[in-house]
Design an enzyme around this catalytic site. Structure first.
Site, short mmCIF file in Angstrom:
data_model
loop_
_atom_site.label_atom_id
_atom_site.label_comp_id
_atom_site.label_asym_id
_atom_site.label_seq_id
_atom_site.Cartn_x
_atom_site.Cartn_y
_atom_site.Cartn_z
N ARG A 37 90.04 44.61 76.18
CA ARG A 37 89.81 43.23 75.77
C ARG A 37 90.86 42.73 74.79
NH1 ARG A 37 85.82 40.16 72.15
NH2 ARG A 37 85.20 38.32 73.36
N ILE A 63 86.92 33.00 74.95
CA ILE A 63 86.66 34.19 75.76
C ILE A 63 85.22 34.57 75.47
CG2 ILE A 63 87.65 35.66 73.94
CD1 ILE A 63 88.34 37.73 76.03
N SER A 64 84.42 34.77 76.49
CA SER A 64 82.99 35.04 76.29
C SER A 64 82.78 36.33 75.52
CB SER A 64 82.28 35.15 77.64
OG SER A 64 82.26 33.90 78.30
N ALA A 65 81.64 36.40 74.84
CA ALA A 65 81.26 37.64 74.15
C ALA A 65 81.13 38.77 75.18
CB ALA A 65 79.94 37.44 73.42
#
Length: 227
Positions: A37, A63-65
């Site tokens: 990530r 950016i999503s969790a």
């Protein structure tokens, strides 16, 4: 040394997601454990890559969790060989995780991810990230209105929308294969929304269920929010 630290942090995060029951399948565990990530966030946020939280990537997008990426992958019931459409490429991270599941190394019938991003600068950012992590081989990124889908590549086994829609865009339902699954947040922009799972039955009927409350940026495009 830095890479080792990120690996330790990634492993810790995945262990937390497993222990909390967010990840159940070995395929999602493996993908979340492998995709770096830190390579999909802005340089100044690398040290926060494994905090389980959304992070800004510019242009009003995030950016999503990690837990949300994992949950959506679980709800999509991804399988090796699936052809997947993602609406909202962002930084490319979610597409990379999906690619790791549908097109794992040495797969005899690798799947493919088609991801559409409406913000040109993010298309360039996502492509660069996917290239340096070698996922570009199994990901096609397109600049355009994702609410219209990609009819030239349809139909798709699975479709996900990574921004909150007023309702699930009709073109995406049309481009979903029978027995396909679509997952999307639906609801008002800037408020909590509901994550919905749409299943198309073998005879083409549509079944929709509500999964959980979520908070996503608003979907842009013809069938998105006009804001």
């Amino acid at each position: 040394m830095v890479e080792q630290r990120f690996e330790v942090e990634r492993k810790r995060l995945v262990e937390e997601l497993v222990s909390s029951g967010i990840i159940n399948s070995k395929e999602v565990i493996r993908a979340m454990s492998k995709v770096p990530r830190e390579e999909f966030v802005p340089e100044y946020l690398k040290n926060k890559a494994y905090i389980d939280s959304p992070l800004p990537i510019g242009h009003g997008q995030t950016i999503s969790a990690p837990h949300m990426v994992a949950m959506m992958c679980e709800f999509l019931e991804l399988k090796v060989g699936d052809k997947v459409l993602e609406v909202g490429a962002g930084s490319g991270y979610h597409a990379a995780v999906i690619a790791e599941i549908v097109a794992p190394e040495n797969a005899k019938n690798p799947g493919h991810v088609y991801t559409v991003e409406i913000v040109k600068e993010l298309v360039d950012f996502a492509r660069k990230n996917l290239e340096k992590t070698s996922y570009i081989k199994y990901v096609t990124i397109v600049c355009g209105d994702g609410t219209l889908g990609l009819p030239e590549y349809a139909p798709f086994n699975k479709i996900l929308i990574t921004a909150a829609a007023p309702k699930i865009p009709p073109p995406l339902i049309e481009q979903l294969k029978p027995e396909g699954i679509l997952v999307s947040p639906v609801g008002e922009p800037h408020f909590y929304q509901t994550l919905q799972k749409l299943v198309k039955t073998p005879d083409g009927k549509i079944e929709v269920s509500e999964l959980c409350g979520v908070a996503f940026v608003p979907l842009k495009g013809k069938y998105g929010w006009k804001i």
